[in-house]
Design a protein around this motif. Structure first.
Motif, PDB file in Angstrom:
ATOM      1  N   ALA A 100      37.988  33.183  33.793  1.00  0.00           N
ATOM      2  CA  ALA A 100      39.390  33.579  33.635  1.00  0.00           C
ATOM      3  C   ALA A 100      39.877  33.282  32.225  1.00  0.00           C
ATOM      4  O   ALA A 100      40.572  34.107  31.609  1.00  0.00           O
ATOM      5  CB  ALA A 100      40.275  32.860  34.657  1.00  0.00           C
ATOM      6  N   TYR A 101      39.505  32.120  31.692  1.00  0.00           N
ATOM      7  CA  TYR A 101      39.904  31.777  30.329  1.00  0.00           C
ATOM      8  C   TYR A 101      39.269  32.729  29.317  1.00  0.00           C
ATOM      9  O   TYR A 101      39.925  33.167  28.374  1.00  0.00           O
ATOM     10  CB  TYR A 101      39.520  30.321  30.017  1.00  0.00           C
ATOM     11  N   GLN A 102      38.014  33.082  29.545  1.00  0.00           N
ATOM     12  CA  GLN A 102      37.356  34.036  28.647  1.00  0.00           C
ATOM     13  C   GLN A 102      38.015  35.406  28.742  1.00  0.00           C
ATOM     14  O   GLN A 102      38.189  36.085  27.728  1.00  0.00           O
ATOM     15  CB  GLN A 102      35.870  34.132  28.969  1.00  0.00           C
ATOM     16  N   MET A 103      38.415  35.806  29.934  1.00  0.00           N
ATOM     17  CA  MET A 103      39.129  37.076  30.083  1.00  0.00           C
ATOM     18  C   MET A 103      40.444  37.035  29.316  1.00  0.00           C
ATOM     19  O   MET A 103      40.802  37.994  28.631  1.00  0.00           O
ATOM     20  CB  MET A 103      39.403  37.371  31.572  1.00  0.00           C
ATOM     21  N   TYR A 104      41.149  35.910  29.428  1.00  0.00           N
ATOM     22  CA  TYR A 104      42.425  35.767  28.722  1.00  0.00           C
ATOM     23  C   TYR A 104      42.220  35.834  27.206  1.00  0.00           C
ATOM     24  O   TYR A 104      42.937  36.555  26.502  1.00  0.00           O
ATOM     25  CB  TYR A 104      43.094  34.448  29.114  1.00  0.00           C
ATOM     26  N   MET A 105      41.250  35.065  26.715  1.00  0.00           N
ATOM     27  CA  MET A 105      40.995  35.043  25.269  1.00  0.00           C
ATOM     28  C   MET A 105      40.578  36.417  24.757  1.00  0.00           C
ATOM     29  O   MET A 105      41.084  36.884  23.732  1.00  0.00           O
ATOM     30  CB  MET A 105      39.918  34.008  24.931  1.00  0.00           C
ATOM     31  N   THR A 106      39.675  37.061  25.454  1.00  0.00           N
ATOM     32  CA  THR A 106      39.194  38.368  25.025  1.00  0.00           C
ATOM     33  C   THR A 106      40.305  39.405  25.061  1.00  0.00           C
ATOM     34  O   THR A 106      40.466  40.191  24.120  1.00  0.00           O
ATOM     35  CB  THR A 106      38.007  38.817  25.902  1.00  0.00           C
ATOM     36  N   SER A 107      41.099  39.397  26.124  1.00  0.00           N
ATOM     37  CA  SER A 107      42.184  40.380  26.212  1.00  0.00           C
ATOM     38  C   SER A 107      43.231  40.134  25.128  1.00  0.00           C
ATOM     39  O   SER A 107      43.771  41.075  24.552  1.00  0.00           O
ATOM     40  CB  SER A 107      42.823  40.355  27.599  1.00  0.00           C
ATOM     41  N   LYS A 110      41.558  41.109  21.622  1.00  0.00           N
ATOM     42  CA  LYS A 110      41.297  42.545  21.493  1.00  0.00           C
ATOM     43  C   LYS A 110      42.549  43.388  21.688  1.00  0.00           C
ATOM     44  O   LYS A 110      42.551  44.572  21.366  1.00  0.00           O
ATOM     45  CB  LYS A 110      40.232  42.988  22.504  1.00  0.00           C
ATOM     46  N   GLY A 111      43.589  42.795  22.264  1.00  0.00           N
ATOM     47  CA  GLY A 111      44.809  43.538  22.523  1.00  0.00           C
ATOM     48  C   GLY A 111      44.666  44.526  23.670  1.00  0.00           C
ATOM     49  O   GLY A 111      45.225  45.617  23.624  1.00  0.00           O
ATOM     50  N   VAL A 112      43.900  44.136  24.699  1.00  0.00           N
ATOM     51  CA  VAL A 112      43.707  45.004  25.868  1.00  0.00           C
ATOM     52  C   VAL A 112      44.215  44.275  27.111  1.00  0.00           C
ATOM     53  O   VAL A 112      44.545  43.095  27.066  1.00  0.00           O
ATOM     54  CB  VAL A 112      42.216  45.393  26.051  1.00  0.00           C
ATOM     55  N   SER A 113      44.226  44.988  28.224  1.00  0.00           N
ATOM     56  CA  SER A 113      44.638  44.389  29.489  1.00  0.00           C
ATOM     57  C   SER A 113      43.680  43.282  29.902  1.00  0.00           C
ATOM     58  O   SER A 113      42.482  43.335  29.629  1.00  0.00           O
ATOM     59  CB  SER A 113      44.673  45.464  30.580  1.00  0.00           C
ATOM     60  N   PHE A 114      44.214  42.306  30.601  1.00  0.00           N
ATOM     61  CA  PHE A 114      43.433  41.188  31.117  1.00  0.00           C
ATOM     62  C   PHE A 114      42.267  41.669  31.971  1.00  0.00           C
ATOM     63  O   PHE A 114      41.210  41.057  32.004  1.00  0.00           O
ATOM     64  CB  PHE A 114      44.376  40.291  31.936  1.00  0.00           C
ATOM     65  N   PHE A 115      42.447  42.782  32.658  1.00  0.00           N
ATOM     66  CA  PHE A 115      41.432  43.291  33.576  1.00  0.00           C
ATOM     67  C   PHE A 115      40.451  44.252  32.915  1.00  0.00           C
ATOM     68  O   PHE A 115      39.581  44.794  33.575  1.00  0.00           O
ATOM     69  CB  PHE A 115      42.113  43.955  34.774  1.00  0.00           C
ATOM     70  N   GLN A 116      40.570  44.476  31.615  1.00  0.00           N
ATOM     71  CA  GLN A 116      39.664  45.365  30.888  1.00  0.00           C
ATOM     72  C   GLN A 116      38.691  44.567  30.025  1.00  0.00           C
ATOM     73  O   GLN A 116      38.401  44.954  28.908  1.00  0.00           O
ATOM     74  CB  GLN A 116      40.454  46.334  30.004  1.00  0.00           C
ATOM     75  N   THR A 117      38.177  43.496  30.551  1.00  0.00           N
ATOM     76  CA  THR A 117      37.302  42.620  29.779  1.00  0.00           C
ATOM     77  C   THR A 117      35.920  42.526  30.415  1.00  0.00           C
ATOM     78  O   THR A 117      35.390  41.446  30.627  1.00  0.00           O
ATOM     79  CB  THR A 117      37.930  41.224  29.658  1.00  0.00           C
ATOM     80  N   PHE A 124      34.224  37.031  37.131  1.00  0.00           N
ATOM     81  CA  PHE A 124      35.395  36.374  37.707  1.00  0.00           C
ATOM     82  C   PHE A 124      35.612  36.809  39.156  1.00  0.00           C
ATOM     83  O   PHE A 124      35.818  35.976  40.037  1.00  0.00           O
ATOM     84  CB  PHE A 124      36.625  36.686  36.852  1.00  0.00           C
ATOM     85  N   TYR A 125      35.550  38.112  39.421  1.00  0.00           N
ATOM     86  CA  TYR A 125      35.786  38.616  40.778  1.00  0.00           C
ATOM     87  C   TYR A 125      34.732  38.102  41.750  1.00  0.00           C
ATOM     88  O   TYR A 125      35.056  37.721  42.887  1.00  0.00           O
ATOM     89  CB  TYR A 125      35.808  40.139  40.805  1.00  0.00           C
ATOM     90  N   ILE A 126      33.473  38.088  41.344  1.00  0.00           N
ATOM     91  CA  ILE A 126      32.411  37.609  42.223  1.00  0.00           C
ATOM     92  C   ILE A 126      32.592  36.124  42.516  1.00  0.00           C
ATOM     93  O   ILE A 126      32.445  35.677  43.656  1.00  0.00           O
ATOM     94  CB  ILE A 126      31.025  37.902  41.612  1.00  0.00           C
ATOM     95  N   THR A 127      32.955  35.353  41.494  1.00  0.00           N
ATOM     96  CA  THR A 127      33.152  33.921  41.678  1.00  0.00           C
ATOM     97  C   THR A 127      34.346  33.647  42.592  1.00  0.00           C
ATOM     98  O   THR A 127      34.275  32.779  43.472  1.00  0.00           O
ATOM     99  CB  THR A 127      33.329  33.219  40.320  1.00  0.00           C
ATOM    100  N   VAL A 128      35.427  34.371  42.405  1.00  0.00           N
ATOM    101  CA  VAL A 128      36.606  34.194  43.268  1.00  0.00           C
ATOM    102  C   VAL A 128      36.284  34.601  44.707  1.00  0.00           C
ATOM    103  O   VAL A 128      36.681  33.918  45.654  1.00  0.00           O
ATOM    104  CB  VAL A 128      37.823  34.965  42.715  1.00  0.00           C
ATOM    105  N   ALA A 129      35.544  35.691  44.879  1.00  0.00           N
ATOM    106  CA  ALA A 129      35.160  36.110  46.233  1.00  0.00           C
ATOM    107  C   ALA A 129      34.298  35.038  46.900  1.00  0.00           C
ATOM    108  O   ALA A 129      34.475  34.742  48.093  1.00  0.00           O
ATOM    109  CB  ALA A 129      34.408  37.440  46.175  1.00  0.00           C
ATOM    110  N   THR A 130      33.398  34.433  46.144  1.00  0.00           N
ATOM    111  CA  THR A 130      32.559  33.364  46.688  1.00  0.00           C
ATOM    112  C   THR A 130      33.407  32.149  47.059  1.00  0.00           C
ATOM    113  O   THR A 130      33.226  31.551  48.126  1.00  0.00           O
ATOM    114  CB  THR A 130      31.476  32.953  45.668  1.00  0.00           C
ATOM    115  N   LEU A 131      34.327  31.797  46.187  1.00  0.00           N
ATOM    116  CA  LEU A 131      35.207  30.667  46.452  1.00  0.00           C
ATOM    117  C   LEU A 131      36.035  30.904  47.716  1.00  0.00           C
ATOM    118  O   LEU A 131      36.154  30.020  48.573  1.00  0.00           O
ATOM    119  CB  LEU A 131      36.113  30.410  45.247  1.00  0.00           C
TER     120      LEU A 131
END
Length: 181
Positions: A100-107, A110-117, A124-131
């Motif tokens: 999640a932190y890497q998604m935030y930093m990259t977005s 790069k100036g893109v949406s948080f979900f476009q990383t 992140f999605y796989i880890t959250v689904a596992t959790l």
């Protein structure tokens, strides 16, 4: 019902989730390492990472530790060790938090949406689904009914183990296909 087919099926599903999170966390660490240490050599499309390379290097180390720890936790789960659950929660939160932190930093950089990383968002999605899966099965009715409290290595978990290793192998071998732009 501890030895029933539904118990085995649940263990296979949990092993697959945990295996996928392990592989994605390790792949995320290895994949980020290229840019974290050599971002300046990748040309103008990657100039955004150069000022943040030290942060990305820390992310690589933390993700690598979380990935190795998740591999150990996966092994403990497959053996039936009682401590696997706490270890899974700790390192899924650590690995997911780092993604999640890497998604935030990259977005942000790069100036893109948080979900476009991609591919970090997939990690992140796989880890959250596992959790979520591990939190759901901890309800006493599910936990006790399916014998997930640990059996000290006496359970026959060759099917979940094999399924997890097959999934990990397929994910590693096909990573260039699904992880490319």
């Amino acid at each position: 019902m501890k030895n029933s087919k539904s118990s085995l099926t649940l263990k296979i599903v949990l092993a697959l989730f945990l295996g996928a999170s392990t592989v994605m966390t390790l792949l995320g660490a290895v994949g980020t390492a290229c840019l974290a240490w050599n971002g300046q050599f990748y040309g103008p499309p990657f100039k955004w990472i150069v000022p943040a390379m030290p942060l990305y290097q820390i992310m690589v180390y933390v993700s690598l530790v979380a990935g190795v720890a998740l591999a150990i936790v996966t092994y403990a789960f497959l053996r039936g060790d009682k401590w696997f659950y706490l270890g899974a929660l700790i390192f899924l939160i650590l690995g997911g938090g780092m993604a999640a932190y890497q998604m935030y930093m990259t977005s942000t950089l790069k100036g893109v949406s948080f979900f476009q990383t991609a591919p970090t968002n997939v990690r992140f999605y796989i880890t959250v689904a596992t959790l979520i899966a591990f939190l759901v099965v901890r309800f006493p009715g599910i936990w006790n009914k399916f014998g997930l409290g640990g059996s000290g290595g006496k359970a026959n978990l060759s099917t979940p183990t094999g399924a997890a290793f097959v999934l990990m192998g397929v994910m590693l071998m096909t990573a260039p296909i699904w992880a490319s732009p």
